[in-house]
Motif scaffolding. Structure first.
Motif, PDB file in Angstrom:
ATOM      1  N   GLN A  37      40.183  -5.480  27.419  1.00 45.42           N
ATOM      2  CA  GLN A  37      40.673  -5.198  26.302  1.00 45.42           C
ATOM      3  C   GLN A  37      39.474  -5.260  25.451  1.00 45.42           C
ATOM      4  O   GLN A  37      39.629  -3.926  24.519  1.00 45.42           O
ATOM      5  N   ARG A  41      37.887  -1.272  26.828  1.00 47.56           N
ATOM      6  CA  ARG A  41      38.874  -0.870  26.066  1.00 47.56           C
ATOM      7  C   ARG A  41      40.512   0.110  26.666  1.00 47.56           C
ATOM      8  O   ARG A  41      40.334   0.738  26.186  1.00 47.56           O
ATOM      9  N   GLY A  43      43.680  -0.738  26.265  1.00 46.53           N
ATOM     10  CA  GLY A  43      44.547  -0.603  26.099  1.00 46.53           C
ATOM     11  C   GLY A  43      45.657  -1.152  26.566  1.00 46.53           C
ATOM     12  O   GLY A  43      45.787  -1.753  27.156  1.00 46.53           O
ATOM     13  N   HIS A  46      45.855  -1.583  31.021  1.00 47.41           N
ATOM     14  CA  HIS A  46      45.350  -2.589  31.176  1.00 47.41           C
ATOM     15  C   HIS A  46      46.003  -3.599  32.856  1.00 47.41           C
ATOM     16  O   HIS A  46      47.320  -3.136  32.787  1.00 47.41           O
TER      17      HIS A  46
END
Length: 209
Positions: A37, A41, A43, A46
């Motif tokens: 995260q 990144r 988001g 995951h």
């Protein structure tokens, strides 16, 4: 908060193997969440299976082994505190760490369902940079740990430092996996192109565009 710390400290002394294994599992899982995260990144994309693998590795493999390792180091006796710190840091970083790096990348490969060949490639690709970065982080950290931290809290101290290191390990493992996959895709494409050219030279098939 203080009562929780006291309870945790009591568990460390009463049930060190279980407590430190659970701690390691939580820290490895948290490190992967931070990697996915905070760095990648991801988001909503995951990879929960990846987080589960890291958590399992920390709790079932790394935690028990490291608990026993620190218990062995703590039983060693030396002529002076300075020699004790130097010897323990040397044993930890020169003897354990090189094997631990291999163990990590191999374990993650097997937990992903891949075989020995893939594990060997991953270790060859990631071993040296990971080992050098580990020494940069953990040699000074372990000097502080063995010099100042109470015996039963040494694993926890390393665990706190490892939260950030586990983030790196998770990221490094994924980047190595992707690099090897890209390399393999390139090799496969080159082999297909070579085969197509050979067929074209024999008049068996046109060269694909």
């Amino acid at each position: 908060m203080a009562s929780l710390l006291r309870a945790y400290n009591a568990l460390l002394q009463r049930r060190p193997l279980l407590t430190q294994s659970v701690t390691a599992g939580v820290l490895f899982g948290a490190g992967d969440v931070i990697a996915q995260q905070g760095i990648e990144r991801q988001g909503k994309n995951h990879d929960f299976a990846r987080t589960a693998r890291l958590t399992f590795y920390g709790g079932a493999l790394f935690g028990p082994l490291m608990t026993k390792w620190y218990q062995a180091l703590n039983r060693l006796t030396f002529a002076s505190p300075a020699r004790a710190v130097a010897a323990r840091v040397w044993l930890d970083q020169a003897l354990l760490t090189p094997a631990a790096v291999v163990f990590f990348f191999s374990s993650m490969t097997f937990l992903e369902g891949k075989g020995v060949g893939e594990a060997k490639k991953r270790v060859e690709t990631a071993y040296v940079p990971t080992l050098l970065r580990n020494w940069g982080v953990f040699v000074p950290a372990q000097i502080v740990n063995f010099a100042l931290v109470p015996t039963h809290m040494r694993f926890v101290f390393v665990g706190v430092v490892s939260l950030f290191w586990n983030t790196y390990l998770s990221y490094a493992n994924t980047q190595t996996q992707r690099a090897l996959l890209a390399q393999q895709v390139g090799v496969d494409a080159e082999e297909r192109a070579t085969a197509a050219l050979e067929k074209a030279e024999k008049g068996e098939a046109p060269v694909p565009v």
